[in-house]
Every structure is written in C-alpha cells, then in structure tokens.
Design an enzyme around this catalytic site. Structure first.
Site, PDB file in Angstrom:
ATOM      1  N   THR A 205       0.813  -1.220   0.000  1.00 13.28           N
ATOM      2  CA  THR A 205       0.000   0.000   0.000  1.00 13.28           C
ATOM      3  C   THR A 205       0.846   1.270   0.000  1.00 13.28           C
ATOM      4  O   THR A 205       0.364   2.327  -0.395  1.00 13.28           O
ATOM      5  CB  THR A 205      -0.908   0.048   1.254  1.00 13.28           C
ATOM      6  OG1 THR A 205      -0.074  -0.034   2.413  1.00 13.28           O
ATOM      7  CG2 THR A 205      -1.904  -1.092   1.252  1.00 13.28           C
TER       8      THR A 205
ATOM      9  N   GLU B 186      -3.895  -5.690  -2.031  1.00 18.25           N
ATOM     10  CA  GLU B 186      -2.974  -4.734  -1.412  1.00 18.25           C
ATOM     11  C   GLU B 186      -2.561  -5.254  -0.045  1.00 18.25           C
ATOM     12  O   GLU B 186      -3.417  -5.611   0.773  1.00 18.25           O
ATOM     13  CB  GLU B 186      -3.667  -3.373  -1.213  1.00 18.25           C
ATOM     14  CG  GLU B 186      -3.972  -2.630  -2.490  1.00 18.25           C
ATOM     15  CD  GLU B 186      -2.813  -1.764  -2.978  1.00 18.25           C
ATOM     16  OE1 GLU B 186      -1.767  -1.716  -2.302  1.00 18.25           O
ATOM     17  OE2 GLU B 186      -2.968  -1.153  -4.051  1.00 18.25           O
TER      18      GLU B 186
ATOM     19  N   HIS C 168       2.864  -5.736  -8.959  1.00 15.99           N
ATOM     20  CA  HIS C 168       2.592  -4.502  -9.702  1.00 15.99           C
ATOM     21  C   HIS C 168       3.860  -4.041 -10.442  1.00 15.99           C
ATOM     22  O   HIS C 168       3.808  -3.592 -11.584  1.00 15.99           O
ATOM     23  CB  HIS C 168       2.110  -3.422  -8.723  1.00 15.99           C
ATOM     24  CG  HIS C 168       1.411  -2.291  -9.376  1.00 15.99           C
ATOM     25  ND1 HIS C 168       1.025  -1.170  -8.695  1.00 15.99           N
ATOM     26  CD2 HIS C 168       1.028  -2.084 -10.669  1.00 15.99           C
ATOM     27  CE1 HIS C 168       0.431  -0.334  -9.527  1.00 15.99           C
ATOM     28  NE2 HIS C 168       0.420  -0.861 -10.729  1.00 15.99           N
TER      29      HIS C 168
END
Ligand SMILES: [Zn+2]
Length: 297
Positions: free
Chosen positions: A101, A164, A202
């Site tokens: 996060t 997340e 990611h």
C-alpha cells in the site's frame, strides 16, 4: 472468587463489549455513505448489463459487431439485430496482482480507496495482523494496475484481481499477513481457476512506474506454498546464444524500457543481490531456468 472480584470482571467485560460494539458501529458508520455509493454503482452496472436494445443499431450494439462502420457501405448495410444466446456466464479474472500500500495503516488505505479523486482501488486489503478486507466484488474491475503490460496484455485491470498488503514499502511482512495472503490466494485460484504462475507483482507489470511489492516481499516463501513462478534449486549455465531480453519477454515483461524490465526482474527474483542492470552468470542462469519453464506455455 469473591463477590467484589466477580463484580469487577463483569464490569470490565461489559465495558469491553461496549467499546467493541461502538468501534464496529463507528466503522460501519464511517463507510456507510461510500458503501451506499458502491451499491448504487453496482446497480447501475447491473441495469446496463440487463438492458437489451429494442432497436439495436450498429453504433449502439455493445459487442464487436459495432466496430468501424464502413462509410462506403452506407445504405447497403443492414442494421445489426439482437438475438440473445442462452449460453454465457460472468467473465472470470485470470491474474492476481500483488501490491504494497505504501501507507502506514489499513485505515489510511481505506480512506484512499473511498475518495473519488484518487481513482484507485483494489479488491482486497490485508492488514499486518492478517485481517482480510474485501472492497469490491471479484467480478468487477478495480483500478489497481493502471497502465502496464504483461505477456502482451495491456488492460490488466480487466483480467486481474488486485490485492494490497498493508506495508509502507520498507517494513518486513509479518508471517500472519503472508499466511492470510496464501489462504486468500488459494481460495481465489480455486474459485476462478487462475493458474498459480499468474500471481505477479505490480512492479512486474509496470516496470517503468512501480516497484511494489518491493524487495522485502517474500516471493520465494509464496512459491514454496505453490503461488507464483519460481526457479529450481539446481541451475544450469545459460548458453552463450541466450539473449536475456528474449528471456524477460517470454516471462511476460514489457521490454520497451530494457533497464526498467531488468530491475523489475531482479527485485522479484533476486532481491538478495545488488539491484543493478548487469547480468551475472547466476542472474542469467535464474532467468534461463524461468525462460525454459515459460517457453512452451
Ligand atoms: Zn501497486
């Protein structure tokens, strides 16, 4: 137990129950408004899906028949006609993208994901204490991946679930958090038949923009539990003809910016080594091993 002690315990328990009730109440209250907006938006989407055009035109048809009307065929072309099939179901996600996060608490993340102007969201958030929060139905498209590319796919939000992990990017991941992640991954991979090698970061799909989850994320530990791609213990030297950029491409990386792709690969698979763009024999052997696993998929 003395009467006085019993009374004290009853009093203490009462206060605890009251506090927990108040907390959960205020938490529900806090997000009551955004929960309502979520529900309305889902209802709007449901209406959109339910609607059948009564007089479908080429322009309005919501599928590929609506593409590129040819002006030379104007007047000769018949309007498209709706014929509903009875064989279909919902599209399923096929990838899972993990994030950190980069914030200090789940509450901070909830705030970010419930403010319209951030235009960011994820399906799940996992706290440091291992608690799993779901923010969006799995069939809906969260805005977590942004622009990126993996195995040639450019709209990653449309085919993936976003998870997340509450982590500021520097702290280690507690075992209890990783345990919850594995439980969630197992359930999602089973429910949606997601190949376990399709669990990626990611930073893998957006190597020029993102680095999450960063080098302290335990990809190896995840692989030991069967999630994500990993290399064998026994490695063989890559042949001299092996081009590492071809290897990265076959794994799925976007190699338009070669340096960014190399760093993303090293962050994921070689976090214990210096993060630079040089290829050591060991790094090449790891990449070659992974390349062989992916080449024929
Ligand atoms: Zn991210």
């Amino acid at each position: 137990m003395t009467g006085c002690l019993r009374q004290y315990i009853q009093y203490f328990c009462g206060i605890t129950v009251l506090l927990v009730a108040c907390w959960s109440c205020s938490s529900k209250k806090k997000y009551a408004e955004t929960n309502l907006i979520y529900q309305r938006q889902v209802e709007q989407i449901a209406e959109e899906i339910k609607s059948i055009p009564t007089n479908p035109t080429v322009k309005k048809l919501p599928d590929s028949a609506s593409l590129l009307p040819d002006p030379r065929l104007e007047g000769q072309r018949e309007e498209a006609e709706w014929v509903g099939t009875i064989n279909f179901n919902m599209r399923r996600p096929n990838f899972i993208i993990l994030h950190h996060t980069a914030q200090d608490s789940v509450q901070q993340t909830f705030r970010t994901f419930t403010l319209a102007h951030t235009e960011a969201s994820a399906h799940y958030v996992i706290g440091k204490d291992g608690k799993i929060y779901q923010m969006l139905n799995d069939y809906l498209r969260a805005w977590h991946a942004g622009s990126g590319k993996w195995q040639g796919i450019t709209d990653l939000n449309s085919i993936s679930l976003g998870i997340e992990l509450d982590n500021n990017g520097k702290a280690p991941y507690p075992d209890v958090q990783i345990q919850s992640l594995c439980t969630l991954l197992d359930s999602l991979c089973t429910n949606y038949k997601i190949p376990r090698a399709n669990i990626i970061g990611h930073g893998d799909v957006s190597p020029s923009r993102k680095i999450d989850p960063d080098i302290n994320f335990p990809w190896r530990k995840l692989a030991e539990r069967g999630f994500g791609l990993w290399y064998d213990e026994q490695l063989f030297q890559a042949p001299p003809t092996f081009n590492p950029m071809d290897g990265l491409l076959i794994l799925g990386y976007d190699i338009k910016r070669p340096d960014a792709a190399i760093l993303a690969f090293k962050r994921h698979f070689l976090p214990e080594y210096p993060l630079d763009i040089t290829w050591t024999d060991h790094a090449l052997a790891v990449l070659y091993n992974l390349y062989l696993k992916c080449r024929d998929r």
